[in-house]
Motif scaffolding. Structure first.
Motif, PDB file in Angstrom:
ATOM      1  N   ILE A   1      12.524  -1.096   0.502  1.00 41.26           N
ATOM      2  CA  ILE A   1      12.511  -0.114   1.672  1.00 41.26           C
ATOM      3  C   ILE A   1      11.270   0.553   1.806  1.00 41.26           C
ATOM      4  O   ILE A   1      10.662   0.669   2.811  1.00 41.26           O
ATOM      5  N   TYR A   2      10.691   0.921   0.664  1.00 43.02           N
ATOM      6  CA  TYR A   2       9.342   1.581   0.715  1.00 43.02           C
ATOM      7  C   TYR A   2       8.254   1.009   1.139  1.00 43.02           C
ATOM      8  O   TYR A   2       7.437   1.480   2.040  1.00 43.02           O
ATOM      9  N   PHE A   3       8.294  -0.292   0.752  1.00 43.99           N
ATOM     10  CA  PHE A   3       7.051  -1.262   1.201  1.00 43.99           C
ATOM     11  C   PHE A   3       7.379  -1.713   2.657  1.00 43.99           C
ATOM     12  O   PHE A   3       6.538  -2.207   3.191  1.00 43.99           O
ATOM     13  N   GLU A   4       8.593  -1.977   2.982  1.00 47.56           N
ATOM     14  CA  GLU A   4       8.890  -2.938   4.173  1.00 47.56           C
ATOM     15  C   GLU A   4       9.510  -2.275   5.365  1.00 47.56           C
ATOM     16  O   GLU A   4       9.709  -2.923   6.483  1.00 47.56           O
TER      17      GLU A   4
ATOM     18  N   PRO B   1       8.019  16.567  -6.944  1.00 47.96           N
ATOM     19  CA  PRO B   1       6.457  16.636  -6.610  1.00 47.96           C
ATOM     20  C   PRO B   1       6.258  15.077  -5.964  1.00 47.96           C
ATOM     21  O   PRO B   1       6.730  14.248  -6.455  1.00 47.96           O
ATOM     22  N   ARG B   2       5.617  14.963  -4.775  1.00 49.12           N
ATOM     23  CA  ARG B   2       5.505  13.684  -4.245  1.00 49.12           C
ATOM     24  C   ARG B   2       3.735  13.693  -4.034  1.00 49.12           C
ATOM     25  O   ARG B   2       3.058  14.406  -3.638  1.00 49.12           O
ATOM     26  N   ARG B   3       3.438  12.341  -4.153  1.00 48.53           N
ATOM     27  CA  ARG B   3       1.804  12.104  -3.770  1.00 48.53           C
ATOM     28  C   ARG B   3       1.688  11.843  -2.138  1.00 48.53           C
ATOM     29  O   ARG B   3       2.807  11.771  -1.544  1.00 48.53           O
ATOM     30  N   SER B   4       0.571  12.141  -1.775  1.00 49.23           N
ATOM     31  CA  SER B   4       0.448  12.278  -0.455  1.00 49.23           C
ATOM     32  C   SER B   4       0.889  10.947   0.273  1.00 49.23           C
ATOM     33  O   SER B   4       1.284  11.096   1.351  1.00 49.23           O
ATOM     34  N   GLU B   5       0.540   9.770  -0.280  1.00 48.52           N
ATOM     35  CA  GLU B   5       1.175   8.537   0.253  1.00 48.52           C
ATOM     36  C   GLU B   5       2.594   8.621   0.331  1.00 48.52           C
ATOM     37  O   GLU B   5       3.070   7.811   1.329  1.00 48.52           O
ATOM     38  N   GLU B   6       3.229   9.043  -0.824  1.00 47.33           N
ATOM     39  CA  GLU B   6       4.635   8.973  -0.458  1.00 47.33           C
ATOM     40  C   GLU B   6       5.427   9.968   0.598  1.00 47.33           C
ATOM     41  O   GLU B   6       6.141   9.429   1.208  1.00 47.33           O
TER      42      GLU B   6
ATOM     43  N   ALA C   1       7.480   8.812   3.497  1.00 47.20           N
ATOM     44  CA  ALA C   1       8.783   9.386   3.649  1.00 47.20           C
ATOM     45  C   ALA C   1       8.937   9.808   5.234  1.00 47.20           C
ATOM     46  O   ALA C   1       9.997   9.737   5.889  1.00 47.20           O
ATOM     47  N   GLY C   2       7.872  10.266   5.806  1.00 43.75           N
ATOM     48  CA  GLY C   2       7.708  10.639   6.913  1.00 43.75           C
ATOM     49  C   GLY C   2       8.386   9.594   8.209  1.00 43.75           C
ATOM     50  O   GLY C   2       9.014   9.495   9.028  1.00 43.75           O
ATOM     51  N   GLN C   3       7.678   8.407   7.722  1.00 39.98           N
ATOM     52  CA  GLN C   3       7.884   7.331   8.492  1.00 39.98           C
ATOM     53  C   GLN C   3       9.091   6.781   8.407  1.00 39.98           C
ATOM     54  O   GLN C   3       9.844   6.247   9.396  1.00 39.98           O
TER      55      GLN C   3
END
Length: 982
Positions: A118-121, A164-169, A173-175
């Motif tokens: 799901i993260y990638f697709e 804690p999350r990286r900026s790309e994560e 997550a927002g998308q």
């Protein structure tokens, strides 16, 4: 079972029954297989047909790692194959559903694999993942459970802000959330509702799982999907229905808590909180306060109260009334929860009530209901600050457990006492009445509950921090009747250490009331002198009482003169502990802090209000037996056994401490001017105690105590102590150890500062021996290196001695005693002394020490140099010009470590400039010519040198500093680096 399966089983073995070499080979084999280009297909095939749990986990873990690490390099066909395969497994297809029958950790790992995809697709490549899942939920609990695990994993791995999350994560997550809101959230919520309706009576476990999953998502989905006329009442219905398990009902409470915790604008939030109708569940916390359901509902109610309070802070004055009505409604249940239930650790009692009390400040006058709530908050404070009875014995004996609990409670109580004082300002009458009633209940309690009494006294003590001195003196409010009642109280549990200690602290805090209302002095004295205080059976309590009594005596002073006889009579047995010869260490340990009693007695009998005859009698009755005891111990020093010696030394220490403390009550004016007979008694005592240095010249603890007494006598006897100093200081110096030297110099500093030039002869006699000892310790300077391995105890002692030495030398120089350095015996050390001061002035790490050394040189120039060419100390002028002026005034300032932006460094710079000004005044052209040549040699611009010389000959020190700084900064630019001291 093929080779891979066997290797996986061997590599996972934790029994210890597998050969370590074989296990290592299996791990290497599995790792090698992971590198195969077809590893994903291999894992999927294993998952379809293999029922071995270890193999299933290895395949899922390998898939997860491969997708995360190599996603961009996996072909589209391979990705589609993986997606379809793991999705069909998760949806319990007939030919691959065996994995869902496995243990939870296998299903969680499968969910993690799906979430990685799901993260990638999602949503661009695999937009239908959630919608495609929904039809399969009809297959029953096993697929519903798997769907919940996928949603939970999505929250854990990507969405939740608890990690804690990286900026790309965060961006992904927002998308994901945006796409889910548009595409499938309403269907998922509807599916959850249908599942709950269908399974509520048949599978409470799956229903609880659905609710716990839904709770995670409420914070960011459209709240109207839950907070509507259908779903919200349904959640309350589930909570209130006692025909289903508590876990199920508690999960429903968790969802409602998520609803009320939803972040919204204040007006919408207020409407939501009002529509929740939280009163429907008030009864659930009182039915069974220890149950899981009660705990979950308690969290709901406290969370609701927090949200209402926070909402009220952001509302306009017109709309605040509704929020306070909601608070009034829920607070009784919140009070009950705090008194009877386990409170959620996420809920801060102090923070919530502090906010509530702060809000009350704007509601004046307080209604009867809110005054009642304030009283309930006070009840909560009292319950929270009470010790747990299970620690009663530990606290009384103060063992390790008791000490830890006491320390924890001291820290824990701080915020509650701040809250108490805040309430005291908002509702003073209610607060004082509550404390009065608490203490009344404690006093009259037949059982004398230790924890209740201690808490009530602690509340009264804490209240005193918010009362000013005038309020305490006048006894306004509750103090006028409460303090006398407190002084007269004898609690059944007064023998307990914690009760006795807080009682003593409290009566000490309110002693100023007694100072104004002297009729209560006998009651105050009795409380300190009987078994509640100094005669308490617990030694820790009696020691504390002695110290507090001394403080009270200091504050009451002349008011106590009529009671001196009574006080001394009551303290006879305590004083006698110091006059009974007992070489037992155990016996002595009980009187370790007894010196506070002697200080209190000294303050009492040392006042001029006491008639001279009585004063002499009192002092003689105390000093005479103490001195006789010391004389007896010294007389019999040679016949004592080795076992008796430590006890005897400890006894002498105690006696010196007692006499020392006793003398603190006597002023120099009284013992030297108005009543010299008193001074004579102390001189005789000093004579006796100085004999200790003769009999025990090498016992450091005794030397330290005698030195302390000499300190005291310098203050007490003034100049009349001089006849005793030469011999005493000589004896101290004769056997002195390096670690004692700093203390000895401190004594000399006191003598110098008090007597100035009068100390000259004593210093002149001692200085050569002092210099010899000190230079043998701190020279060579390499011994005080600051590098690795230098932080030993010995090095720290030498550094401390060095610091004290500079203070000593500074005091000598600034008290017109510099001629001491020039005596025939001292001249031998003059060169070493000058080199030490110069080195320190140039490069000591402490800027303030460097400043002190420069100031010493300034004073020496003034003392030792007259008109130009008049040299009182041969070689000194040359040393100052060629040594000090060059190294300290020039090179040390040029060094980059000399930081002009530092305030202390600027002060040092000012002293260095002043030193040059004085050197010019004393040395004239000799200094000016040398300085000019030095600057020109370093290629300093001619105009800057000339400007500086002109300023040096002028009278404006501020202008001189500015000119010299410009010159130094110009030289720094030319040097382009640090200079090494010459």
């Amino acid at each position: 079972m093929d080779d891979l399966e066997r290797a996986i089983i061997v590599s996972f073995d934790q029994s210890g029954g597998v050969d370590s070499v074989l296990k290592s080979q299996a791990i290497v084999f599995c790792q090698h297989i992971k590198e195969a280009p077809t590893i994903c297909r291999l894992c999927v095939e294993k998952l379809r047909f293999c029922q071995i749990v270890q193999v299933q986990f290895w395949c899922l873990q390998t898939l997860h790692e491969a997708i995360r690490a190599k996603y961009s390099s996996i072909s589209s066909e391979e990705k589609d194959f993986i997606k379809k395969s793991v999705f069909s497994i998760a949806c319990y297809d007939e030919d691959c559903g065996g994995l869902l029958a496995g243990p939870p950790f296998i299903k969680n790992k499968l969910a993690q694999v799906i979430v990685t995809l799901i993260y990638f697709e999602y949503p661009l490549i695999w937009p239908s993942v959630f919608v495609d899942f929904l039809p399969h939920l009809s297959k029953g609990g096993v697929v519903i459970d798997m769907f919940c695990r996928v949603l939970n994993a999505l929250d854990d791995e990507l969405i939740s802000l608890d990690y804690p999350r990286r900026s790309e994560e965060v961006a992904v997550a927002g998308q994901v959330k945006d796409a889910m809101r548009q595409q499938c959230v309403p269907q998922i919520v509807r599916a959850c509702y249908d599942i709950l309706s269908m399974y509520r009576n048949s599978d409470s476990e799956i229903c609880a799982a659905v609710l716990d999953t839904l709770r995670r998502y409420i914070s960011w989905i459209d709240i109207s999907l839950i907070a509507n006329d259908v779903f919200l009442p349904f959640l309350f219905e589930l909570m209130l229905f006692d025909g289903i398990p508590e876990q199920f009902r508690g999960a429903a409470a968790g969802c409602v808590l998520a609803v009320v915790s939803k972040r919204m604008d204040p007006q919408s939030k207020l409407s939501l909180l009002k529509n929740v109708q939280i009163s429907r569940v008030f009864g659930l916390v009182s039915d069974n306060s220890d149950s899981e359901l009660a705990s979950r509902v308690a969290s709901l109610l406290t969370g609701y109260a927090v949200e209402v309070l926070e909402c009220s802070k952001r509302l306009t004055e017109e709309t605040k009334g509704t929020s306070f009505e909601l608070l009034d409604e829920v607070l009784p249940s919140v009070f009950y929860i705090m008194q009877n239930c386990e409170v959620d650790t996420a809920f801060s009692i102090v923070q919530f009530f502090s906010g509530y009390v702060s809000a009350m400040k704007s509601l004046s006058p307080l209604t009867e209901k809110r005054l009642y709530h304030v009283s309930q908050i006070l009840e909560v404070i009292r319950s929270q600050i009470r010790y747990d009875p299970i620690y009663r014995d530990n606290l009384d004996t103060l063992d390790k457990i008791g000490k830890e609990e006491e320390d924890r409670m001291v820290e824990y109580r701080k915020d509650f006492f701040v809250l108490l004082r805040s309430i005291g300002r908002v509702a003073p009458d209610i607060t004082q009445a509550f404390i009065r009633n608490s203490l009344d209940a404690a006093v009259t309690s037949s059982g004398g509950n230790i924890e209740e009494v201690e808490a009530a006294l602690s509340l009264l003590y804490a209240l005193g921090e918010s009362l000013n001195e005038e309020t305490i003196r006048s006894g306004k409010g509750l103090l006028s009747d409460l303090v006398p009642k407190l002084l007269a109280s004898r609690f059944p549990c007064h023998s307990n250490r914690v009760v006795a200690l807080v009682y003593l602290d409290t009566i000490t805090r309110y002693a100023k009331f007694v100072q104004e209302n002297t009729q209560y002095i006998p009651m105050l004295l009795t409380a300190f002198l009987d078994e509640r205080g100094i005669h308490h059976p617990n030694i820790n309590v009696s020691r504390r009482a002695s110290y507090l009594f001394m403080r009270v005596v200091k504050s009451l002073k002349s008011n106590l003169v009529p009671f001196i006889e009574t006080i001394l009579q009551s303290l006879q047995d305590i004083v006698a502990q110091f006059t009974n010869v007992d070489y037992s260490l155990k016996a002595l340990s009980a009187s370790e802090d007894g010196s506070h009693i002697f200080e209190a007695i000294g303050i009492l009998i040392g006042m001029e209000d006491v008639p001279v005859e009585r004063q002499s009698g009192y002092l003689s009755s105390l000093l005479t037996p103490l001195c006789h005891q010391v004389e007896g111990l010294l007389l019999n020093s040679e016949i004592l056994t080795i076992e008796e010696a430590p006890g005897k030394i400890a006894t002498i220490q105690q006696v010196i401490m007692a006499i020392n403390a006793l003398s603190k009550g006597f002023s120099e004016r009284l013992v030297t001017a108005s009543r010299p007979g008193i001074g004579l008694m102390f001189k005789k005592t000093l004579d006796v105690l100085l004999q200790i240095l003769v009999v025990y010249p090498k016992i450091e603890p005794l030397r330290s105590k005698v030195m302390s007494f000499i300190h005291r006598m310098v203050d007490t006897l003034g100049a009349s102590v001089f006849p005793y100093l030469p011999k005493a200081l000589e004896q101290l110096l004769a056997e002195i150890e390096p670690k004692e030297m700093a203390s000895f110099l401190l004594l000399l500093n006191q003598i110098i500062c008090k007597f100035n030039k009068l100390a000259h002869d004593v210093l002149e006699e001692l200085f050569p021996a002092i210099a010899g000892r000190i230079f043998s310790i701190i020279i060579p300077m390499e011994a005080i290196a600051s590098g690795p391995g230098a932080n030993t105890e010995e090095i720290r002692e030498i550094q401390e001695l060095q610091q004290t030495l500079y203070t000593f030398l500074y005091d000598i120089a600034t008290h017109d005693l510099s001629s001491v350095f020039l005596s025939p015996k001292s001249r031998h050390y003059l060169d070493q002394l000058m080199q030490l001061l110069l080195c320190t002035a140039c490069n000591h790490q402490d800027i303030l020490v460097r400043k002190a050394c420069v100031q010493i040189f300034i004073r020496l120039i003034k003392d030792w140099c007259g008109r130009p060419h008049e040299e009182k100390v041969p070689g000194f002028q040359k040393f100052m010009i060629e040594g000090f002026a060059t190294n300290c005034c020039l090179y040390s300032v040029l060094d980059r470590s000399f930081e002009f932006r530092d305030a202390n460094t600027l002060i040092l710079f000012g002293e260095i400039v002043l030193a040059q000004k004085i050197m010019y005044e004393k040395f004239g052209d000799d200094f000016l010519n040398f300085l000019s040549k030095g600057f020109l040699t370093m290629h300093c611009p001619q105009h800057l040198v000339e400007q500086y010389c002109q300023k040096l000959q002028g009278g404006d020190i501020k202008s001189l500093k500015s000119s010299y700084r410009s010159l130094i900064e110009n030289l720094r630019l030319q040097q382009n680096g640090s200079l090494v001291f010459r």
